[in-house]
Design a protein around this motif. Sequence first.
Motif, mmCIF file in Angstrom:
data_model
loop_
_atom_site.group_PDB
_atom_site.id
_atom_site.type_symbol
_atom_site.label_atom_id
_atom_site.label_comp_id
_atom_site.label_asym_id
_atom_site.label_seq_id
_atom_site.Cartn_x
_atom_site.Cartn_y
_atom_site.Cartn_z
ATOM 1 N N ALA A 17 0.828 -1.205 0.000
ATOM 2 C CA ALA A 17 0.000 0.000 0.000
ATOM 3 C C ALA A 17 0.864 1.258 0.000
ATOM 4 O O ALA A 17 0.588 2.212 -0.745
ATOM 5 C CB ALA A 17 -0.941 -0.004 1.205
ATOM 6 N N LEU A 18 1.901 1.273 0.824
ATOM 7 C CA LEU A 18 2.749 2.459 0.859
ATOM 8 C C LEU A 18 3.527 2.599 -0.445
ATOM 9 O O LEU A 18 3.738 3.705 -0.938
ATOM 10 C CB LEU A 18 3.705 2.398 2.048
ATOM 11 N N GLY A 19 3.934 1.469 -1.021
ATOM 12 C CA GLY A 19 4.605 1.512 -2.308
ATOM 13 C C GLY A 19 3.713 2.102 -3.383
ATOM 14 O O GLY A 19 4.164 2.918 -4.209
ATOM 15 N N ARG A 20 2.428 1.728 -3.382
ATOM 16 C CA ARG A 20 1.495 2.286 -4.367
ATOM 17 C C ARG A 20 1.348 3.786 -4.192
ATOM 18 O O ARG A 20 1.299 4.540 -5.175
ATOM 19 C CB ARG A 20 0.132 1.607 -4.252
ATOM 20 N N PHE A 21 1.289 4.238 -2.933
ATOM 21 C CA PHE A 21 1.181 5.678 -2.692
ATOM 22 C C PHE A 21 2.363 6.409 -3.309
ATOM 23 O O PHE A 21 2.183 7.391 -4.049
ATOM 24 C CB PHE A 21 1.112 5.977 -1.189
ATOM 25 N N TRP A 22 3.586 5.962 -3.011
ATOM 26 C CA TRP A 22 4.766 6.676 -3.488
ATOM 27 C C TRP A 22 4.945 6.529 -4.994
ATOM 28 O O TRP A 22 5.420 7.449 -5.660
ATOM 29 C CB TRP A 22 6.004 6.217 -2.713
ATOM 30 N N ALA A 23 4.545 5.409 -5.557
ATOM 31 C CA ALA A 23 4.612 5.264 -7.010
ATOM 32 C C ALA A 23 3.699 6.276 -7.688
ATOM 33 O O ALA A 23 4.078 6.927 -8.680
ATOM 34 C CB ALA A 23 4.231 3.845 -7.422
ATOM 35 N N GLN A 24 2.486 6.442 -7.156
ATOM 36 C CA GLN A 24 1.562 7.420 -7.721
ATOM 37 C C GLN A 24 2.027 8.846 -7.439
ATOM 38 O O GLN A 24 1.885 9.728 -8.287
ATOM 39 C CB GLN A 24 0.163 7.188 -7.164
ATOM 40 N N ALA A 25 2.591 9.063 -6.263
ATOM 41 C CA ALA A 25 3.055 10.402 -5.912
ATOM 42 C C ALA A 25 4.178 10.863 -6.833
ATOM 43 O O ALA A 25 4.231 12.035 -7.242
ATOM 44 C CB ALA A 25 3.528 10.424 -4.452
ATOM 45 N N LEU A 26 5.081 9.952 -7.175
ATOM 46 C CA LEU A 26 6.261 10.302 -7.962
ATOM 47 C C LEU A 26 6.089 10.040 -9.455
ATOM 48 O O LEU A 26 6.934 10.470 -10.254
ATOM 49 C CB LEU A 26 7.475 9.518 -7.445
ATOM 50 N N GLY A 27 5.035 9.304 -9.824
ATOM 51 C CA GLY A 27 4.881 8.911 -11.216
ATOM 52 C C GLY A 27 5.849 7.817 -11.621
ATOM 53 O O GLY A 27 6.260 7.733 -12.781
ATOM 54 N N TRP A 28 6.209 6.957 -10.670
ATOM 55 C CA TRP A 28 7.176 5.889 -10.897
ATOM 56 C C TRP A 28 6.468 4.543 -11.060
ATOM 57 O O TRP A 28 5.282 4.404 -10.770
ATOM 58 C CB TRP A 28 8.153 5.799 -9.725
ATOM 59 N N GLY A 29 7.236 3.566 -11.499
ATOM 60 C CA GLY A 29 6.755 2.202 -11.563
ATOM 61 C C GLY A 29 7.102 1.465 -10.286
ATOM 62 O O GLY A 29 7.954 1.905 -9.513
ATOM 63 N N LEU A 30 6.433 0.352 -10.042
ATOM 64 C CA LEU A 30 6.757 -0.437 -8.856
ATOM 65 C C LEU A 30 6.787 -1.915 -9.204
ATOM 66 O O LEU A 30 6.155 -2.371 -10.140
ATOM 67 C CB LEU A 30 5.804 -0.154 -7.707
ATOM 68 N N ASP A 31 7.585 -2.627 -8.423
ATOM 69 C CA ASP A 31 7.793 -4.057 -8.631
ATOM 70 C C ASP A 31 8.025 -4.668 -7.260
ATOM 71 O O ASP A 31 8.010 -3.970 -6.243
ATOM 72 C CB ASP A 31 8.997 -4.275 -9.555
#
Length: 245
Positions: A17-31
């Motif tokens: 959940a926190l990873g999704r927040f920061w990915a959306q906040a920064l416009g980054w991808g996540l894995d």
Amino acid sequence: MATRLVQINMKAQDDSALGRFWAQALGWGLDSEGPGVTNLEPVGFSYPDPAAVCIDVIARPEPKMVKNRVHLDLATTSTAHQTELVARLKGLGATLADVGQGDVPWTVMADPEGNEFCVLEPRPVYRDTGPIAAVVVDCTDPREMARFWGEAMDWTLHEVTDDHATMRSAEGVGPYLEFLRTPDTKSGWNRVHLDVRPYPGGDPAAEEARLLALGATDPGIDRSEISWTVLADPEGNEFCLLSPG
């Protein structure tokens, strides 16, 4: 020999959940490299590259109890952009935070797990950093921190005073690393810390010895189940020395 800052390690009760927040906040991808680990980096990024300092979010059951000594400053390009970004982050689950900042032009916020970060007003110095303007470390002695980290890494020291110090990658790209003088002292383990990595061909044992000679300390972490080395800087902030690469 030298290291470079490659990522921020952030503990979370819910890493996904926190990873999704920061990915959306920064416009980054996540894995994810496995259960309890969420990795964030820019889309199309080839790790490691000084153009960005990536984020690893690691699951830990303990809740956040005190103000973090390491936080992110986010860059904006205009007053309108700052206002829009604050509103968007609120929509993603961030909240406004009061850390005693008073009347300042930047906005202090907290992510969904309470980790503080700042949305800066537009500043020319951060115009080419990407979404993260700076990784900021609270400390009692910016000059000593600049000495240690300036010798530990090959980053360029841009400014050092009694109140703050600033450095950036030798290539002049990506976010800044900043040390900010604060009255409080470290208590407990940092939930957010720096990860550094030697260049390809580096000798991990030799690099560990070099960092210890510069003033790092061994906090006594059990290494039997990890492939990296945990050290602490002169103010006791934990950091990880990863394998060369």
